[in-house]
Design an enzyme around this catalytic site. Sequence first.
Site, PDB file in Angstrom:
ATOM      1  N   TYR A  20       0.867  -1.181   0.000  1.00 25.89           N
ATOM      2  CA  TYR A  20       0.000   0.000   0.000  1.00 25.89           C
ATOM      3  C   TYR A  20       0.904   1.231   0.000  1.00 25.89           C
ATOM      4  O   TYR A  20       2.035   1.172  -0.476  1.00 25.89           O
ATOM      5  CB  TYR A  20      -0.912  -0.128   1.241  1.00 25.89           C
ATOM      6  CG  TYR A  20      -2.017   0.867   1.350  1.00 25.89           C
ATOM      7  CD1 TYR A  20      -2.914   1.056   0.305  1.00 25.89           C
ATOM      8  CD2 TYR A  20      -2.186   1.621   2.502  1.00 25.89           C
ATOM      9  CE1 TYR A  20      -3.943   1.976   0.412  1.00 25.89           C
ATOM     10  CE2 TYR A  20      -3.218   2.532   2.623  1.00 25.89           C
ATOM     11  CZ  TYR A  20      -4.085   2.715   1.568  1.00 25.89           C
ATOM     12  OH  TYR A  20      -5.101   3.629   1.683  1.00 25.89           O
TER      13      TYR A  20
ATOM     14  N   ARG B 267      -7.241  10.616 -10.035  1.00 19.97           N
ATOM     15  CA  ARG B 267      -6.405  11.316  -9.048  1.00 19.97           C
ATOM     16  C   ARG B 267      -5.781  10.237  -8.177  1.00 19.97           C
ATOM     17  O   ARG B 267      -6.330   9.885  -7.143  1.00 19.97           O
ATOM     18  CB  ARG B 267      -7.271  12.294  -8.227  1.00 19.97           C
ATOM     19  CG  ARG B 267      -6.521  13.333  -7.458  1.00 19.97           C
ATOM     20  CD  ARG B 267      -5.922  12.800  -6.150  1.00 19.97           C
ATOM     21  NE  ARG B 267      -6.901  12.568  -5.115  1.00 19.97           N
ATOM     22  CZ  ARG B 267      -6.930  11.456  -4.364  1.00 19.97           C
ATOM     23  NH1 ARG B 267      -6.075  10.468  -4.541  1.00 19.97           N
ATOM     24  NH2 ARG B 267      -7.845  11.326  -3.428  1.00 19.97           N
TER      25      ARG B 267
ATOM     26  N   LYS C 220      -5.939  -1.601  -2.243  1.00 17.46           N
ATOM     27  CA  LYS C 220      -7.000  -1.392  -1.241  1.00 17.46           C
ATOM     28  C   LYS C 220      -7.642  -2.719  -0.871  1.00 17.46           C
ATOM     29  O   LYS C 220      -7.954  -2.979   0.294  1.00 17.46           O
ATOM     30  CB  LYS C 220      -8.074  -0.441  -1.794  1.00 17.46           C
ATOM     31  CG  LYS C 220      -7.595   0.988  -1.950  1.00 17.46           C
ATOM     32  CD  LYS C 220      -7.858   1.796  -0.700  1.00 17.46           C
ATOM     33  CE  LYS C 220      -7.155   3.140  -0.755  1.00 17.46           C
ATOM     34  NZ  LYS C 220      -7.397   4.002   0.367  1.00 17.46           N
TER      35      LYS C 220
ATOM     36  N   GLU D  11     -12.773   5.083  -5.455  1.00 10.33           N
ATOM     37  CA  GLU D  11     -11.430   5.362  -4.964  1.00 10.33           C
ATOM     38  C   GLU D  11     -10.612   6.155  -5.973  1.00 10.33           C
ATOM     39  O   GLU D  11     -10.545   5.776  -7.146  1.00 10.33           O
ATOM     40  CB  GLU D  11     -10.748   4.003  -4.707  1.00 10.33           C
ATOM     41  CG  GLU D  11      -9.425   4.098  -4.033  1.00 10.33           C
ATOM     42  CD  GLU D  11      -9.532   4.604  -2.602  1.00 10.33           C
ATOM     43  OE1 GLU D  11     -10.388   4.122  -1.853  1.00 10.33           O
ATOM     44  OE2 GLU D  11      -8.731   5.482  -2.255  1.00 10.33           O
ATOM     45  N   ASP D  12     -10.012   7.228  -5.512  1.00 12.03           N
ATOM     46  CA  ASP D  12      -9.063   8.007  -6.321  1.00 12.03           C
ATOM     47  C   ASP D  12      -9.639   8.493  -7.652  1.00 12.03           C
ATOM     48  O   ASP D  12      -8.981   8.436  -8.701  1.00 12.03           O
ATOM     49  CB  ASP D  12      -7.754   7.232  -6.516  1.00 12.03           C
ATOM     50  CG  ASP D  12      -6.890   7.295  -5.247  1.00 12.03           C
ATOM     51  OD1 ASP D  12      -7.401   7.750  -4.203  1.00 12.03           O
ATOM     52  OD2 ASP D  12      -5.717   6.900  -5.296  1.00 12.03           O
TER      53      ASP D  12
ATOM     54  N   ASP E 122     -14.214   6.642  -0.503  1.00 10.32           N
ATOM     55  CA  ASP E 122     -13.233   6.504   0.565  1.00 10.32           C
ATOM     56  C   ASP E 122     -12.442   7.790   0.782  1.00 10.32           C
ATOM     57  O   ASP E 122     -12.141   8.164   1.919  1.00 10.32           O
ATOM     58  CB  ASP E 122     -12.296   5.361   0.186  1.00 10.32           C
ATOM     59  CG  ASP E 122     -11.321   5.055   1.274  1.00 10.32           C
ATOM     60  OD1 ASP E 122     -11.733   5.071   2.436  1.00 10.32           O
ATOM     61  OD2 ASP E 122     -10.145   4.801   0.965  1.00 10.32           O
ATOM     62  N   ASP E 123     -12.109   8.473  -0.301  1.00  6.68           N
ATOM     63  CA  ASP E 123     -11.272   9.675  -0.173  1.00  6.68           C
ATOM     64  C   ASP E 123     -12.007  10.781   0.565  1.00  6.68           C
ATOM     65  O   ASP E 123     -11.388  11.576   1.269  1.00  6.68           O
ATOM     66  CB  ASP E 123     -10.839  10.159  -1.554  1.00  6.68           C
ATOM     67  CG  ASP E 123     -10.085   9.075  -2.285  1.00  6.68           C
ATOM     68  OD1 ASP E 123      -9.003   8.714  -1.814  1.00  6.68           O
ATOM     69  OD2 ASP E 123     -10.606   8.562  -3.286  1.00  6.68           O
TER      70      ASP E 123
ATOM     71  N   ASN F 182      -0.224  11.690   0.228  1.00  3.37           N
ATOM     72  CA  ASN F 182       0.491  10.478  -0.138  1.00  3.37           C
ATOM     73  C   ASN F 182       0.937  10.566  -1.592  1.00  3.37           C
ATOM     74  O   ASN F 182       0.325  11.294  -2.371  1.00  3.37           O
ATOM     75  CB  ASN F 182      -0.444   9.261   0.015  1.00  3.37           C
ATOM     76  CG  ASN F 182      -0.751   8.966   1.460  1.00  3.37           C
ATOM     77  OD1 ASN F 182       0.096   9.120   2.319  1.00  3.37           O
ATOM     78  ND2 ASN F 182      -1.976   8.548   1.723  1.00  3.37           N
TER      79      ASN F 182
HETATM   80  P1  NAI Z   1      -8.046  16.720  -4.545  1.00  5.74           P
HETATM   81  O1  NAI Z   1      -7.467  16.793  -5.904  1.00  5.74           O
HETATM   82  O2  NAI Z   1      -9.492  16.502  -4.390  1.00  5.74           O
HETATM   83  O3  NAI Z   1      -7.665  18.049  -3.734  1.00  5.74           O
HETATM   84  C1  NAI Z   1      -6.407  18.641  -3.717  1.00  5.74           C
HETATM   85  C2  NAI Z   1      -6.566  20.032  -3.140  1.00  5.74           C
HETATM   86  O4  NAI Z   1      -5.276  20.598  -2.983  1.00  5.74           O
HETATM   87  C3  NAI Z   1      -7.366  20.978  -4.019  1.00  5.74           C
HETATM   88  O5  NAI Z   1      -8.264  21.716  -3.229  1.00  5.74           O
HETATM   89  C4  NAI Z   1      -6.319  21.902  -4.590  1.00  5.74           C
HETATM   90  O6  NAI Z   1      -6.812  23.200  -4.871  1.00  5.74           O
HETATM   91  C5  NAI Z   1      -5.343  21.937  -3.432  1.00  5.74           C
HETATM   92  N1  NAI Z   1      -4.035  22.422  -3.854  1.00  5.74           N
HETATM   93  C6  NAI Z   1      -3.326  22.088  -4.941  1.00  5.74           C
HETATM   94  N2  NAI Z   1      -2.205  22.835  -4.996  1.00  5.74           N
HETATM   95  C7  NAI Z   1      -2.220  23.644  -3.917  1.00  5.74           C
HETATM   96  C8  NAI Z   1      -1.347  24.640  -3.435  1.00  5.74           C
HETATM   97  N3  NAI Z   1      -0.215  24.935  -4.065  1.00  5.74           N
HETATM   98  N4  NAI Z   1      -1.691  25.274  -2.313  1.00  5.74           N
HETATM   99  C9  NAI Z   1      -2.815  24.976  -1.662  1.00  5.74           C
HETATM  100  N5  NAI Z   1      -3.685  24.034  -2.058  1.00  5.74           N
HETATM  101  C10 NAI Z   1      -3.387  23.375  -3.184  1.00  5.74           C
HETATM  102  O7  NAI Z   1      -7.228  15.592  -3.805  1.00  5.74           O
HETATM  103  P2  NAI Z   1      -7.591  14.856  -2.422  1.00  5.74           P
HETATM  104  O8  NAI Z   1      -8.388  13.647  -2.694  1.00  5.74           O
HETATM  105  O9  NAI Z   1      -8.131  15.801  -1.443  1.00  5.74           O
HETATM  106  O10 NAI Z   1      -6.144  14.344  -2.004  1.00  5.74           O
HETATM  107  C11 NAI Z   1      -5.124  15.255  -1.683  1.00  5.74           C
HETATM  108  C12 NAI Z   1      -3.957  14.503  -1.091  1.00  5.74           C
HETATM  109  O11 NAI Z   1      -4.382  13.868   0.101  1.00  5.74           O
HETATM  110  C13 NAI Z   1      -3.368  13.419  -1.984  1.00  5.74           C
HETATM  111  O12 NAI Z   1      -1.968  13.456  -1.869  1.00  5.74           O
HETATM  112  C14 NAI Z   1      -3.892  12.154  -1.402  1.00  5.74           C
HETATM  113  O13 NAI Z   1      -2.999  11.071  -1.568  1.00  5.74           O
HETATM  114  C15 NAI Z   1      -4.001  12.514   0.057  1.00  5.74           C
HETATM  115  N6  NAI Z   1      -4.994  11.693   0.745  1.00  5.74           N
HETATM  116  C16 NAI Z   1      -4.595  11.054   1.877  1.00  5.74           C
HETATM  117  C17 NAI Z   1      -5.472  10.249   2.553  1.00  5.74           C
HETATM  118  C18 NAI Z   1      -5.040   9.564   3.801  1.00  5.74           C
HETATM  119  O14 NAI Z   1      -5.750   8.661   4.255  1.00  5.74           O
HETATM  120  N7  NAI Z   1      -3.931   9.940   4.384  1.00  5.74           N
HETATM  121  C19 NAI Z   1      -6.830  10.005   2.073  1.00  5.74           C
HETATM  122  C20 NAI Z   1      -7.172  10.766   0.899  1.00  5.74           C
HETATM  123  C21 NAI Z   1      -6.263  11.574   0.257  1.00  5.74           C
END
Ligand code: NAI
Length: 538
Positions: A90, A143, A161, A232-233, A255-256, A395
């Site tokens: 993972y 994504r 997953k 997912e993603d 999930d996200d 991540n």
């Molecule tokens: P998303 O694409 O829905 O959202 C990304 C957000 O980041 C958007 O609002 C975008 O405007 C913002 N962003 C991009 N560049 C930026 C910058 N320079 N300054 C400020 N904001 C900026 O993606 P999502 O699903 O929210 O995922 C984001 C990250 O979180 C990914 O890396 C993902 O792997 C991680 N994630 C981690 C999880 C966990 O369980 N730890 C679960 C879900 C996501």
Amino acid sequence: MTFTDVMHDPLANKGTAFSLDERERLGCSAFLPPRVEAIEEQVARVLASVRAKSAPIEKYCDLSALQSENETLFFRTLIDNLEELLPIVYTPTVGQACLDWSRIYQRPRGLYITPRERGRIREVLRRWPRKPVGVIVVTDGGRILGLGDLGANGMGIPIGKLALYVGCAGVDPARCLPVMLDVGTDTASVRDDPLYLGLRQPRIAQSDYDALVEEFVTAAQEVFPGVLVQFEDFGNANAFRLLARYRDRVCSFNDDIQGTGAMGLAGISASLRLTGASLADQRILFFGAGEANLGIGSIVVAALRRAGLYDGDARSRCWFVDSKGLVVSARPGLAEHKRPFAHEHAPLTDLAAIVEAVRPTILIGASGQTGAFTEAVLASMARLNELPVIFALSNPTSKAECTAEQAYLATGGRAVFAAGSPFAPVTIDGRTHLTGQANNSFIFPGIGLAALSCRLRRITDEMYFAAAETLAAQVTTEDLRSGRVFPSAARMRTVAAAVATAVAEVGYAQGLAQQPRPAELAAWIGAGMYRADYPPLE
Ligand code: NAI
């Protein structure tokens, strides 16, 4: 069954663990080395092979080949070594696996559904050999982690997953189906890679996309009645639209958004046990206003409302920053899903300045922006708070807003820090800080186990609250003392069983469980968990 049949069926294959009697029955006595091994001995060999490889992606390929050959052994190795192997099957290694997917691909696993399958998806699903399917993890590769649109290369995510469903929650692997909806990719470098295995075209138009997803979801319900569909993603816009469309129609969740929401609330609750403050006293600054952070923000607001706050008061505790800066009401063209979180404030773009203006007690990054939590940002958090709560959720590890070392160093070891991917312990001034893994893998496997065990009709908000409360309660005093606001990965199965029980309780209370309620719910759920023992030879 012949020896050839068995060797090509990863659910039936036992390799060197076939008994002498089984070897005779299969007519293959001479085809295997003479010694009959116990599964524990096979696990030792697998581990030796994995540990001999230095690059995590090589370990991933090793384990993936094993999964294609002998699933029982793969899962027994995973279950008995969760802490060591989760980072391989993972995050973070699965991120590299997706980037390299078309280069490391060896054997088919799961289904690839493309616009070419329009009109016959039912037929495609009916041909899936393992029945009945209980859980589908589906992505469109839009994504993938924080790595962007990887198209069909994102197939590593549903596969990974589902490995967690089995490894962490004891869902039967025979009931798991990974699905890639390959609708093209808008990432030219992926399309132009000569080895790329997906459709070499830009993503299809939204109306065609929606029709494909609709046909897939409807067909899945028809062919596998009651199946749980985990989205997912998916890219941001599709994720919110599909969640709204399907959450009340079929047994499904995103999930996200929802899984991360519950995980985030649990992490915040556990952190407050360290800081001694209440949720209503917090000002939370979310860096990134996408699926993950809006998921957490929504459940935090819901939790505050349950605690008696008015909606506006609850929302006033949550501030968001996206790629354009602080999310403020005056910003023209603000996306609909961000609007409820927009505040009256002057526009600001620099995160350090935003921290100074908002004065958050908690800072949560889910932006995919490596290193966005600079020393200045972290130092501000430390100046404003005795125990600043800082989560870097992005991540894989390469995308984290800051590393554990950066967080602890810049805050003089005072940060209550958690991260989406695992980090090694950090020692400052003789004190060692462990970092809890703030990952929705503490939530979704338990949700899936409950859905399958009790045949839940829907996954509701109340179930996510129950999951969050249960996860927070699984964080021990010892975890907190060592700096961890999430349980150790070694305890994933215990956590998943507890989450499943809590979610199932809600399912029964809400009349959404179709399975008659057993007298001892927790024991019954635990007893039904898959443990990766070899099945008898049929
Ligand atoms: P998303 O694409 O829905 O959202 C990304 C957000 O980041 C958007 O609002 C975008 O405007 C913002 N962003 C991009 N560049 C930026 C910058 N320079 N300054 C400020 N904001 C900026 O993606 P999502 O699903 O929210 O995922 C984001 C990250 O979180 C990914 O890396 C993902 O792997 C991680 N994630 C981690 C999880 C966990 O369980 N730890 C679960 C879900 C996501």
